[in-house]
Design an enzyme around this catalytic site. Structure first.
Site, mmCIF file in Angstrom:
data_model
loop_
_atom_site.group_PDB
_atom_site.id
_atom_site.type_symbol
_atom_site.label_atom_id
_atom_site.label_comp_id
_atom_site.label_asym_id
_atom_site.label_seq_id
_atom_site.Cartn_x
_atom_site.Cartn_y
_atom_site.Cartn_z
ATOM 1 N N HIS A 57 36.840 41.239 48.370
ATOM 2 C CA HIS A 57 37.594 40.852 46.890
ATOM 3 C C HIS A 57 37.113 39.404 46.349
ATOM 4 C CE1 HIS A 57 41.432 41.523 44.137
ATOM 5 N NE2 HIS A 57 40.495 40.840 43.690
ATOM 6 N N GLU A 76 48.710 44.286 40.613
ATOM 7 C CA GLU A 76 48.635 42.742 40.642
ATOM 8 C C GLU A 76 49.719 42.425 39.771
ATOM 9 O OE1 GLU A 76 45.096 41.127 39.119
ATOM 10 O OE2 GLU A 76 45.240 39.315 40.042
ATOM 11 N N ASP A 80 39.197 34.454 43.109
ATOM 12 C CA ASP A 80 38.495 33.626 42.449
ATOM 13 C C ASP A 80 38.925 32.063 43.060
ATOM 14 O OD1 ASP A 80 37.864 35.245 40.057
ATOM 15 O OD2 ASP A 80 39.988 35.376 40.467
#
Ligand code: ADE
Ligand code: ZN
Length: 331
Positions: free
Chosen positions: A4, A187, A266
């Site tokens: 991910h 999420e 990220d």
């Protein structure tokens, strides 16, 4: 294993400024420090607003190559052996960057990373869920010349108000074309989105999924079906999905038998790569060798690697854990 990771989310401020200078573009912040200081987010959307803006420096094939090679160097330092990279073609094609330049630059880097570091990798094309399904369908068709270079499709971007149900047709089409399927769900969005992703999109893995606990029957189902949840702990803290890492539910879910894996999402924006996520969870959630090994095993099994390669990685992991255990027992 990194399952991910948004490759655009590995764009460090230093590289963003270097690419901006190369193309003569002005970034909305005057310095590297000012840009990094802006990495404080109230929620997913405030992060995405900045993330899409900085993507503007990615203009040609060599930019995507440079971005991915910088990531692979960090992945190698973290002992990552396999990475399944998300990329968002719509963010780039909408600015006039050809799909072939995005995929070409990434694939060049993937080939070099395998030669240089022995890291294997795959690409997962993500549809932006804030855009209409017609755009996703057009993107899938535009990607067909590169079919053999993409292992699967996913769904990302702003979750609230953009349920998986919006993308039923494009996921059905992707499945019929043989793509592996994943989707971000649970999420910021409700547990119902996790059910939709499983039932309507037929995904094999849920990205995040941490809000599953709001639906106890869903948790039972995830345990029964061994559905992997690719959880990103430092991301969840930065985007205020959880107030503090110590409050994260991943250790509790893992203990209950949910198929949890840990990843970095990220990392340039969220303060840490994969190793940092593991170390932070060990420290803040009290995860020991047993749980950390289980998380690694889950990720190997959840990857889209062939069964033979999974078996090789599982035995390498067991050897490494045994050696580490032996060393820690020696005086
Ligand atoms: N795109 C990049 N990072 C994301 C995240 N954490 N959630 C949804 N979309 C994203
Ligand atoms: Zn993500």
């Amino acid at each position: 294993m990194e399952l991910h990771l948004h490759i655009e989310g590995t764009l460090e401020p230093e590289l963003a400024f270097a690419l901006a200078a190369r193309h003569g573009i002005a970034l909305p912040y005057p310095t590297v420090e000012a840009l990094r200081a802006a990495y404080s987010f109230g929620d997913l959307q405030s992060f995405l607003d900045l993330y899409y803006k900085t993507c503007d420096v990615l203009r040609d094939r060599s930019d995507f190559y440079t971005l991915a090679m910088a990531y692979f160097a960090r992945a190698h330092a973290d002992n990552i052996v396999h990475a399944e990279l998300f990329f968002d073609p719509q963010t780039h094609t909408s600015r006039g960057v050809p799909m072939g330049d995005v995929i070409g630059g990434l694939r060049d880097a993937m080939a070099d990373a395998e030669r240089r570091y022995g890291i294997t990798s795959e690409l997962i094309l993500c549809f932006l869920r804030h855009l209409p399904e017609e755009d996703a369908l057009a993107t899938l068709e535009a990607a067909m010349p590169f079919r053999s270079e993409i292992v699967g499709v996913g769904l990302d971007s702003g979750e609230r108000g953009n349920p998986p149900a919006k993308f039923v047709h494009v996921f059905a089409r992707a499945k019929s074309l043989g793509f592996r399927l994943v989707a971000h769900a649970g999420e910021e969005g409700p547990a119902a989105y996790i059910r939709e992703a499983l039932d309507l999109l037929q995904v094999e893995r849920i990205d995040h999924g941490v809000r599953c606990e709001e639906d106890p029957a869903l948790v039972e189902r995830l345990i029964r079906e061994r559905t992997p949840l690719t959880v990103c702990p430092l991301s969840n803290v930065k985007l205020r999905v959880v107030p503090r890492l110590a409050d994260h539910n991943l250790a509790r879910l893992l203990a209950r038998g949910v198929n949890i894996t840990i990843h970095s999402d990220d990392p340039a924006y969220f303060g840490g790569y994969l190793g940092d996520n593991f170390r932070a969870c060990a420290a803040e959630l009290g995860l020991g060798a047993h749980q950390l090994t289980a998380l690694c095993e889950n990720a190997i099994r959840a990857s889209f690697l062939p069964a033979t390669e999974k078996a090789t990685h599982l035995s390498r992991l067991r050897r490494a854990v045994a050696q580490w255990t032996m060393r820690s027992l020696l005086p």
